[in-house]
Design a protein around this motif. Structure first.
Motif, PDB file in Angstrom:
ATOM      1  N   GLY A 130      -4.845 -29.773   3.103  1.00  0.00           N
ATOM      2  CA  GLY A 130      -5.962 -29.293   3.908  1.00  0.00           C
ATOM      3  C   GLY A 130      -5.652 -28.126   4.820  1.00  0.00           C
ATOM      4  N   ASP A 131      -4.381 -27.915   5.170  1.00  0.00           N
ATOM      5  CA  ASP A 131      -4.005 -26.833   6.076  1.00  0.00           C
ATOM      6  C   ASP A 131      -2.872 -26.022   5.464  1.00  0.00           C
ATOM      7  OD1 ASP A 131      -5.709 -27.254   8.353  1.00  0.00           O
ATOM      8  OD2 ASP A 131      -4.539 -29.055   8.764  1.00  0.00           O
ATOM      9  N   ALA A 132      -2.952 -24.730   5.651  1.00  0.00           N
ATOM     10  CA  ALA A 132      -1.868 -23.854   5.179  1.00  0.00           C
ATOM     11  C   ALA A 132      -0.817 -23.757   6.283  1.00  0.00           C
ATOM     12  CB  ALA A 132      -2.411 -22.474   4.828  1.00  0.00           C
ATOM     13  N   LEU A 133      -0.120 -24.871   6.527  1.00  0.00           N
ATOM     14  CA  LEU A 133       0.877 -24.903   7.594  1.00  0.00           C
ATOM     15  C   LEU A 133       2.143 -24.174   7.160  1.00  0.00           C
ATOM     16  CD1 LEU A 133       0.599 -28.630   8.751  1.00  0.00           C
ATOM     17  CD2 LEU A 133      -0.340 -26.621   9.898  1.00  0.00           C
ATOM     18  N   PRO A 134       2.754 -23.436   8.070  1.00  0.00           N
ATOM     19  CA  PRO A 134       4.025 -22.785   7.747  1.00  0.00           C
ATOM     20  C   PRO A 134       5.086 -23.833   7.411  1.00  0.00           C
ATOM     21  CG  PRO A 134       3.112 -21.960   9.813  1.00  0.00           C
ATOM     22  CD  PRO A 134       2.298 -23.154   9.438  1.00  0.00           C
ATOM     23  N   ASP A 135       6.034 -23.460   6.588  1.00  0.00           N
ATOM     24  CA  ASP A 135       7.089 -24.390   6.210  1.00  0.00           C
ATOM     25  C   ASP A 135       7.842 -24.923   7.426  1.00  0.00           C
ATOM     26  OD1 ASP A 135       6.459 -24.163   3.563  1.00  0.00           O
ATOM     27  OD2 ASP A 135       8.060 -22.724   3.072  1.00  0.00           O
ATOM     28  N   SER A 136       8.009 -24.089   8.440  1.00  0.00           N
ATOM     29  CA  SER A 136       8.741 -24.508   9.640  1.00  0.00           C
ATOM     30  C   SER A 136       8.031 -25.661  10.345  1.00  0.00           C
ATOM     31  CB  SER A 136       8.911 -23.336  10.602  1.00  0.00           C
ATOM     32  OG  SER A 136       7.648 -22.814  10.990  1.00  0.00           O
ATOM     33  N   VAL A 137       6.696 -25.628  10.365  1.00  0.00           N
ATOM     34  CA  VAL A 137       5.912 -26.694  11.008  1.00  0.00           C
ATOM     35  C   VAL A 137       6.001 -27.968  10.185  1.00  0.00           C
ATOM     36  CG1 VAL A 137       3.598 -27.419  11.718  1.00  0.00           C
ATOM     37  CG2 VAL A 137       4.359 -25.061  12.123  1.00  0.00           C
ATOM     38  N   VAL A 138       5.901 -27.835   8.871  1.00  0.00           N
ATOM     39  CA  VAL A 138       6.007 -28.996   7.992  1.00  0.00           C
ATOM     40  C   VAL A 138       7.376 -29.657   8.140  1.00  0.00           C
ATOM     41  CG1 VAL A 138       6.039 -29.774   5.590  1.00  0.00           C
ATOM     42  CG2 VAL A 138       4.334 -28.098   6.330  1.00  0.00           C
ATOM     43  N   GLU A 139       8.427 -28.844   8.190  1.00  0.00           N
ATOM     44  CA  GLU A 139       9.784 -29.371   8.351  1.00  0.00           C
ATOM     45  C   GLU A 139       9.946 -30.085   9.680  1.00  0.00           C
ATOM     46  OE1 GLU A 139      12.328 -29.597   6.289  1.00  0.00           O
ATOM     47  OE2 GLU A 139      11.171 -28.682   4.672  1.00  0.00           O
ATOM     48  N   ARG A 140       9.280 -29.569  10.691  1.00  0.00           N
ATOM     49  CA  ARG A 140       9.330 -30.187  12.022  1.00  0.00           C
ATOM     50  C   ARG A 140       8.708 -31.589  11.986  1.00  0.00           C
ATOM     51  NH1 ARG A 140      12.179 -30.139  16.545  1.00  0.00           N
ATOM     52  NH2 ARG A 140      10.958 -30.247  18.456  1.00  0.00           N
ATOM     53  N   HIS A 141       7.567 -31.701  11.321  1.00  0.00           N
ATOM     54  CA  HIS A 141       6.913 -33.002  11.164  1.00  0.00           C
ATOM     55  C   HIS A 141       7.789 -33.952  10.345  1.00  0.00           C
ATOM     56  CE1 HIS A 141       2.895 -32.553  12.952  1.00  0.00           C
ATOM     57  NE2 HIS A 141       2.978 -31.278  12.613  1.00  0.00           N
ATOM     58  N   LEU A 142       8.427 -33.409   9.317  1.00  0.00           N
ATOM     59  CA  LEU A 142       9.309 -34.228   8.483  1.00  0.00           C
ATOM     60  C   LEU A 142      10.462 -34.798   9.306  1.00  0.00           C
ATOM     61  CD1 LEU A 142      10.369 -35.281   5.751  1.00  0.00           C
ATOM     62  CD2 LEU A 142      11.466 -33.051   5.432  1.00  0.00           C
ATOM     63  N   GLU A 143      11.112 -33.960  10.083  1.00  0.00           N
ATOM     64  CA  GLU A 143      12.225 -34.408  10.925  1.00  0.00           C
ATOM     65  C   GLU A 143      11.792 -35.529  11.863  1.00  0.00           C
ATOM     66  OE1 GLU A 143      13.793 -31.127  13.076  1.00  0.00           O
ATOM     67  OE2 GLU A 143      14.189 -29.922  11.289  1.00  0.00           O
ATOM     68  N   ALA A 144      10.648 -35.341  12.511  1.00  0.00           N
ATOM     69  CA  ALA A 144      10.156 -36.323  13.473  1.00  0.00           C
ATOM     70  C   ALA A 144       9.832 -37.645  12.790  1.00  0.00           C
ATOM     71  CB  ALA A 144       8.917 -35.781  14.185  1.00  0.00           C
TER      72      ALA A 144
END
Length: 284
Positions: A136-150
């Motif tokens: 649903g959102d074109a999130l930058p890879d850096s943001v996605v990785e941040r969510h993954l880490e958390a």
């Protein structure tokens, strides 16, 4: 993994202890605040755990309540200090926002969760997490990785020598949705089948065949804590906010719904068989 203290849980416990001491001293809230020269709202907020307690304020309260036992004073001082510490989740406040769920999870002894549309966060694979946050959102890879880490850091409460117990009920709809495609879902369902065998995980699928059920209004989580002073909490998340449920009658209702869902869901051994059958049906 070393289970961490939750500053929020410790603040709630300290608030409960201070309220008990005030009642033992036979003082009303307004009366105690007046003797301390505080606005009545200050003491009220402290006892509701809506604000922390500074060390000098704690000392003043203990003096007013005539608490002279060194063990009690030292124990309350330790709670006051722990209530001001920052947990691992503080570094991920950009991810979690105002939600305190990871904070409370860190000290919960038993987590009960129902999910109707997605795999519970504590049981998601890295690939599933990435696919879900990209939807649903074109999130930058850096943001996605941040969510993954958390999210992966959150999951560590299920590991180690003293892991939390997790009872998770997942609607079949969440498992049939091809989040990230067939390969991602195959790996995700395989992971669920593996997690279901852990001694601290009670996993149950709520099949379509169960028909209408008590959880059709949405997902929710119940957290229970080992210390009797730490009352249970409920969390209901939406797109815009997280509702923390604390009122006894509301918690009782959530517990009733969860009980009904357990009654409608497959048993743990049936769930493992169900997951294996799903794996056989996924083309990879």
């Amino acid at each position: 993994m070393r289970r961490m203290h939750s500053p929020t849980v410790r603040r709630r416990r300290l608030a409960a202890e201070l309220r008990k001491l005030r009642l033992s001293a036979k003082l009303g809230s307004a009366q105690a605040a007046k003797k301390l020269g505080w606005p009545a709202s200050k003491l009220t907020r402290i006892e509701r755990a809506e604000r922390g307690v500074a060390a000098p304020d704690l000392a003043a309260l203990l003096e007013l309540y005539e608490v002279n036992d060194p063990q009690t004073r030292n124990g309350l001082a330790a709670l006051q200090k722990q209530s001001k510490e920052r947990g691992w989740w503080y570094d991920y406040r950009d991810v979690f926002g105002g939600s305190a769920l990871p904070d409370f999870e860190s000290e919960a002894s038993h987590i009960q969760t129902f999910e109707g549309l997605a795999v519970p966060g504590l049981l998601e694979t890295p690939a599933y997490i990435k696919a879900a946050f990209r939807a649903g959102d074109a999130l930058p890879d850096s943001v996605v990785e941040r969510h993954l880490e958390a999210r992966l850091e959150r999951q560590r409460i299920l590991e180690g020598h003293n892991p939390a117990k997790l009872t998770a009920i997942i609607d079949e709809a969440a498992l049939r949705r091809m989040v990230g495609g067939t390969k991602v879902m195959y790996e995700q369902i395989q992971h669920l089948a593996h997690m279901a065998l852990r001694h601290n995980v009670d996993l149950r699928v709520l099949p379509f065949s169960a028909g209408a059920h008590a959880g059709m209004l949405g997902a929710f989580t119940l957290l229970h804590f080992p210390d009797p002073l730490d009352t249970s909490l409920g969390f209901i998340e939406s797109v815009a906010s997280t509702l923390i449920v604390e009122e006894p009658h509301q918690l009782e209702r959530l517990s009733e719904v969860f009980g009904h869902l357990q009654g409608s869901a497959l048993l743990p051994n049936q769930t493992v068989d169900f997951l294996h059958r799903m794996l056989d049906d996924i083309p990879v």
